[in-house]
Scaffold this motif. Structure first.
Motif, PDB file in Angstrom:
ATOM      1  N   ILE A 157       0.847  -1.203   0.000  1.00 33.30           N
ATOM      2  CA  ILE A 157       0.000   0.000   0.000  1.00 33.30           C
ATOM      3  C   ILE A 157       0.872   1.238   0.000  1.00 33.30           C
ATOM      4  O   ILE A 157       0.559   2.247  -0.645  1.00 33.30           O
ATOM      5  CB  ILE A 157      -0.945  -0.011   1.217  1.00 33.30           C
ATOM      6  N   ALA A 158       2.017   1.172   0.719  1.00 28.34           N
ATOM      7  CA  ALA A 158       2.898   2.338   0.798  1.00 28.34           C
ATOM      8  C   ALA A 158       3.361   2.738  -0.596  1.00 28.34           C
ATOM      9  O   ALA A 158       3.391   3.928  -0.941  1.00 28.34           O
ATOM     10  CB  ALA A 158       4.094   2.034   1.688  1.00 28.34           C
ATOM     11  N   VAL A 159       3.700   1.738  -1.423  1.00 27.95           N
ATOM     12  CA  VAL A 159       4.136   2.050  -2.788  1.00 27.95           C
ATOM     13  C   VAL A 159       2.996   2.726  -3.555  1.00 27.95           C
ATOM     14  O   VAL A 159       3.200   3.728  -4.256  1.00 27.95           O
ATOM     15  CB  VAL A 159       4.613   0.772  -3.500  1.00 27.95           C
ATOM     16  N   VAL A 160       1.783   2.172  -3.383  1.00 26.30           N
ATOM     17  CA  VAL A 160       0.631   2.769  -4.076  1.00 26.30           C
ATOM     18  C   VAL A 160       0.421   4.208  -3.609  1.00 26.30           C
ATOM     19  O   VAL A 160       0.165   5.109  -4.409  1.00 26.30           O
ATOM     20  CB  VAL A 160      -0.633   1.921  -3.819  1.00 26.30           C
ATOM     21  N   VAL A 161       0.561   4.431  -2.294  1.00 23.78           N
ATOM     22  CA  VAL A 161       0.385   5.782  -1.757  1.00 23.78           C
ATOM     23  C   VAL A 161       1.392   6.729  -2.395  1.00 23.78           C
ATOM     24  O   VAL A 161       1.061   7.844  -2.795  1.00 23.78           O
ATOM     25  CB  VAL A 161       0.554   5.758  -0.224  1.00 23.78           C
ATOM     26  N   LEU A 162       2.643   6.261  -2.511  1.00 23.82           N
ATOM     27  CA  LEU A 162       3.667   7.123  -3.112  1.00 23.82           C
ATOM     28  C   LEU A 162       3.314   7.424  -4.567  1.00 23.82           C
ATOM     29  O   LEU A 162       3.480   8.560  -5.040  1.00 23.82           O
ATOM     30  CB  LEU A 162       5.035   6.452  -3.022  1.00 23.82           C
ATOM     31  N   LEU A 163       2.805   6.411  -5.278  1.00 19.53           N
ATOM     32  CA  LEU A 163       2.417   6.636  -6.674  1.00 19.53           C
ATOM     33  C   LEU A 163       1.315   7.684  -6.751  1.00 19.53           C
ATOM     34  O   LEU A 163       1.368   8.613  -7.564  1.00 19.53           O
ATOM     35  CB  LEU A 163       1.927   5.324  -7.299  1.00 19.53           C
TER      36      LEU A 163
END
Lengths: 204, 486, 339
Positions: free
Chosen positions: B41-47
């Motif tokens: 989810i963290a990667v998605v948030v950064l995206l």
């Protein structure tokens, strides 16, 4: 006015003496106690300036919370302070030299200090003057309006610090029995006590 | 009633902050196996944050009483930071699971650090600069010590923390002097006051030097580099990758904004400081790396030298130079992440190895990985036509151009070329080990798809940058222009 | 010279007289609180309590005081003399200085400062030092354990006390204690903020180290805790401070939640009684509850104490701060004249 200046000098001198004692006291617990005394003098100076809110916050936060933890840690530490002092003597020349250089730099800079032409205009107080409203309110108005971005970010910093402290120290131990209060409260008499008719010589 | 400030320019930061806190709650109250999910989810948030940054565009907007600025420069650097963080989190995933540090706090803290970096990039006031920097640093101190049961990791965290606190002190001291000069902490007003005074007074010069010293610590420029090798070695490897990539970009962005913004009229004064920092970093970084055998320490010195090259462009003091720095940082970040992806693949019997001699004969057992390593090493050495060459090219071009006016810059350029030659020696030594030495012991098969994906992506970027340089060059040019036109 | 007398000496004399006027009754109150405690506990446990010295044993506290004064002070070997003596003095002093801002009736207050609540909070947060210093300076394991327990306990409960105070302040819009009392003219805060009242009272028990939170003394495991090594007058100072703090916390509770000197109903028979009497009656009531709790509730275990403070009171009071603020803003009930 006379009284005020006398009080000012009393607080300032005491503050300086306490500061010196913090670093020169032999016993670390005494150092912390001197530090607390120094906080008090600083709070007194704040009161003298009419910043009573800051004075109280200084006492509550630094004396009431931070210094308690200092004291807590220092009292429990087992450090050989004679050893530490030996290091002080060894590093005194180089430390003193650096200090001397910094002081001379400061002197050189302050002697040639020229504020910008428009600096005083920039300083303009952004709040209603403090003599009209209490300084608690004035601070509140500044922090929650003009500086709220910084206030919130400072909150994030504290959150990160809290997470960090937990991440680095919290260990879940195996085999610890914990009190489960809801379970204790939910216990009913019927669940744990049974009334039986015991026949004579029969046993349960 | 008080008027609410405009929140829209800070929307990416707000989104990142709120979703990080939500993620924290999710991690705390979720079951034990949530760490992996939190990372994803963290990667998605950064995206999403990146999309919000791009969606805002490059229009200059100042908000929160002039403490926060969003402009073309900010947008470019933020996207860069976000990419760096996202790649680091991806790298950290598999590693964390293998090394038993699989805890949801790692991605959360990395997100907090990223938030701090975004705030740094957007700082328009000395105080917001400081709080952004502190948000970032505090999270980084913790992730450096994340493997708390390992002495080296704890040492790295502690060392970084103590020296970081010292550098914050320097920065604050400088900031207080600047405030004493101008009576304001806001960048635009400081710039105006400095422009108005005929010669900047000694106080503000000293303040500027202290502030730059504090920031130079964050990008580990010599002589503020002492912490770097130990921290790089001690911290968990993906965390080191994170250290080498995103925070460096953010800190360089901050230096650019500070020196080109409020101190834009003091080029004479600060270019000397940057000159010295750049020269010392290039020379020391290159020479000290020669005797390193630990690949993480090697990368530490490599990053010191690279920061020297980046500052080279800044020393030119021109818009061209700033563009060069931005291009350099882009390429540096991608190369570094790629190199660390390679380092993460260095495993024997399930254990990480860090000695470069273990790489011997890699080409025979893992030809693809060997090729990737070779590409990154050649690129770091600045061999054309790889990306690293172009990074150096634009920086040197700007310096030579500026040297027409300031002849001492020729010295800098000469030293820059010399130290990149020295640097080439140790990068190429790694290539020699891989292709020409006999294998001692082979590495385990790479099984982690996400690391492989990062490796391939960064490798392709490095290889084919020469074919499609336009987006980066245009972006960097726009960013530099935004900084100079204000 | 005349201005010197009228400008400096006269105000000084007046202030000293006022201080004596406050401290005297407080000390008397402390003496008879010990008597009341023994009588109340006696009644609850179906005993007589003290009844030999004077009529109904009324002179018992005086006799106790004289006895303690006449005892010899013992210094433990290896104790740190300055801090050993300083600790009880400081504890006692803190229990007294807080009274400077307590309003006894409309306008009857020694120092009517703007940040009265913060002053009280600051003073109460300092109380921990006396105990920690005593524990450390005694050079005794029991005393040290008592000091540490006390430090952790008081710091924990201060946090929720702070939040409770904030909810009250939200409703008042001022940190001045007299204004806080006057804001309760329509309704005492113990009614709309009832849960906060309870939390405050329980935290006050913990803050004064009273049963069921008297772990710093914990006679069953660490003898008498932080003052195990104290005797004679130093011991007496600790006891005086403890009971002085109880009266103080009752006074704060009264001011924050029970309308201070205000009568319960603003109608004829009640408003005949002077405010200071109402104030005393309310304090006496809270004190009685203090004693009642001591006589009925068993001592908490240490982990239960920490759990209650951090996992129950802190989140609960935090939620109430937000809730109160939300209600005040939502219904437009925010105080008008903030100061």
């Amino acid at each position: 006015m006379v009284i005020q200046s006398i009080v000012f000098y009393v607080f300032s001198c005491a503050l300086l003496i306490c500061g010196v004692m913090v670093i020169s006291a032999r016993n670390p617990v005494h150092s912390v106690l001197w530090l607390i005394a120094a906080f008090f003098q600083a709070a007194g100076l704040f009161v003298l300036m009419g910043a009573e809110f800051l004075a109280m916050i200084l006492v509550i936060v630094y004396v009431g919370a931070v210094a308690v933890l200092f004291l807590f840690v220092v009292m429990m530490l087992d450090i050989n302070f004679v050893e530490l002092r030996r290091g002080v003597v060894r590093y005194l020349p180089i430390g003193g030299l650096i200090g001397l250089v910094l002081v001379s730099e400061l002197v050189a800079m302050v002697s040639g200090w020229v504020p910008a032409a428009g600096a005083l205009a920039q300083l303009g107080a952004p709040v209603p003057p403090v003599d009209q409203i209490s300084n608690t309110r004035a601070l509140g108005q500044l922090i929650y309006t003009q500086y709220f971005y910084l206030f919130q970010t400072a909150g994030m910093i504290l959150l990160v610090a809290m997470i960090g402290a937990i991440v680095l120290t919290l260990r879940s131990r195996e085999g610890v029995r914990r009190q489960n209060v809801p379970a204790q409260l939910a216990r009913r008499r019927e669940d744990v006590v049974a009334v039986r008719k015991v026949p004579t010589r029969g046993g349960v | 009633m008080v008027e609410l400030p405009a929140f829209l320019p800070a929307l990416p930061e707000l989104f990142l902050a709120v979703s990080t806190m939500a993620l924290l709650m999710f991690g705390v109250f979720g079951s034990d196996g949530t760490a992996r999910l939190v990372g994803q989810i963290a990667v998605v948030v950064l995206l999403c944050t990146g999309l919000l940054v791009i969606g805002h565009g490059t229009e200059r907007a100042v908000t929160f009483n002039g403490m926060f600025v969003m402009d073309g420069f900010g947008a470019y650097m933020k996207v860069l930071v976000l990419i760096g963080s996202a790649l680091s989190i991806i790298l950290a995933q598999g590693y964390a699971e293998r090394e038993h540090m699989n805890r949801f706090e790692l991605p959360v803290l990395m997100l907090f650090a990223t938030l701090g970096m975004l705030l740094m990039v957007s700082a328009n006031d000395l105080i917001s600069l400081y709080v952004g920097l502190e948000t970032q640093s505090l999270a980084l101190y913790v992730v450096a010590a994340f493997r708390r049961d390992h002495a080296k990791s704890s040492e790295a965290g502690l060392k970084y923390f103590v020296l970081g606190a010292l550098s914050s002190g320097l920065l604050l001291y400088g900031a207080s002097l600047i405030y004493g000069f101008g009576g304001t902490t806001q960048f635009d007003r400081i710039a105006g006051l400095i422009a108005a005074s005929p010669t900047p007074p000694v106080g503000v010069v000293v303040g500027m030097v202290f502030a730059v010293a504090g920031l130079a610590f964050k990008i580990s420029a010599v002589p503020f580099h002492m912490w770097t090798p130990d921290v790089y070695e001690g911290a968990p490897t993906p965390v080191t990758a994170f250290f080498a990539a995103a925070p460096k970009v953010a800190a360089v962005a901050l230096i650019l904004r500070l020196l080109d913004g409020p101190f834009g009229h003091m080029v004479e004064q600060w270019s000397q400081v940057i000159f010295a920092l750049s020269l010392a970093s290039m020379v020391l970084g290159s020479f000290a790396a020669i005797q390193q055998t630990n690949i993480k320490r090697l990368m530490a010195y490599s990053s010191i030298a690279n920061m020297g090259f980046a500052l080279l462009g800044l020393a030119a003091g021109t818009e061209q130079g700033t563009r060069g720095v931005v291009v350099y940082m882009t390429i540096y970040m991608v190369m570094t992440i790629g190199t660390f992806a390679v380092i993460l693949c260095m495993k024997q019997h399930g254990r990480m190895v860090e000695d470069i001699r273990q790489l011997a004969g890699l080409s025979r057992s893992h030809p693809l990985m060997a090729l990737g390593t070779a590409i990154f090493m050649f690129s770091l050495a600045g061999i054309p036509p790889l990306a690293g060459f172009f990074g150096k090219l634009y920086v040197f071009l700007a310096v030579i151009e500026a040297a027409a006016k300031h002849s001492e810059l020729y010295i800098l350029a000469v030293f820059g070329v010399l130290s990149s030659v020295v640097g080439a020696f140790y990068y190429l030594r790694v290539v020699k080990l891989i292709y020409f030495d006999d294998p001692i012991e082979t590495f385990d098969r790479q099984s982690d798809d996400s690391i492989a994906a990062v490796l391939v992506g960064t490798g392709l970027f490095t290889m084919f940058f020469f074919a499609f340089p336009v987006p980066v060059l245009n972006g960097a040019a726009a960013a530099a222009a935004a900084l100079f036109t204000g | 010279m005349a201005s010197f007398w009228s400008g400096y000496v006269l105000p000084l004399v007046i202030i000293v007289a006022e201080i004596v006027l406050i401290v005297g009754p407080v000390m008397l109150g402390v003496a008879y609180l010990t008597y009341a405690e023994r009588k109340v506990m006696g009644a609850i446990q179906m005993r007589q309590g003290p009844n030999l010295v004077g009529p109904f044993g009324l002179l018992q506290p005086i006799a106790d005081g004289i006895k303690l004064l006449g005892k010899e002070m013992i210094f433990p070997a290896g104790a740190n003399p300055a801090i050993f003596i300083g600790a009880p003095v400081m504890t006692f002093l803190l229990a007294l200085v807080a009274w400077a801002v307590i309003p006894f009736d409309a306008g009857i207050v020694l120092a009517d400062i703007n940040v009265g609540v913060l002053y009280l909070y600051a003073i109460s947060s300092l109380g921990v030092y006396g105990i920690v210093m005593a524990g450390w300076a005694s050079n005794s394991k029991y005393a040290f354990l008592g000091g540490l327990r006390s430090a952790a306990q008081m710091v924990s409960y201060e946090v929720s006390i702070g939040f409770v105070m904030i909810t009250v302040l939200l409703c008042v819009g001022s940190l001045n204690l007299s204004k806080i009392v006057l804001a309760q003219q329509t309704v005492w805060f113990c009614i709309p903020l009832f849960p906060m009242f309870i939390i405050f009272f329980v935290s006050a028990l913990a803050e004064t180290n009273r049963a069921p939170f008297d772990l710093p003394e914990g006679e069953s495991e660490i003898v008498a805790g932080f003052f195990v090594e104290y005797s004679a007058m130093a011991y007496a100072l600790f006891m005086l401070a403890e009971y002085g703090n109880m009266i103080l916390m009752s006074a704060i509770t009264t001011i924050l939640f029970l309308g201070g000197w205000l009568p319960p109903f603003n109608v004829v028979p009640f408003i005949w009684v002077p405010g200071i009497i109402w104030f005393a009656i309310k304090i006496a009531f809270i004190l009685f509850v203090f004693l009642w709790v001591r006589a009925t509730v068993p001592r908490y275990r240490y982990d239960q104490l920490m759990r209650l403070g951090w996992k129950v009171f802190l989140p609960f009071s935090l939620v109430w701060v937000v809730l109160t603020a939300g209600v005040l803003v939502g219904f437009g009930w925010l105080p008008k004249n903030i100061g």
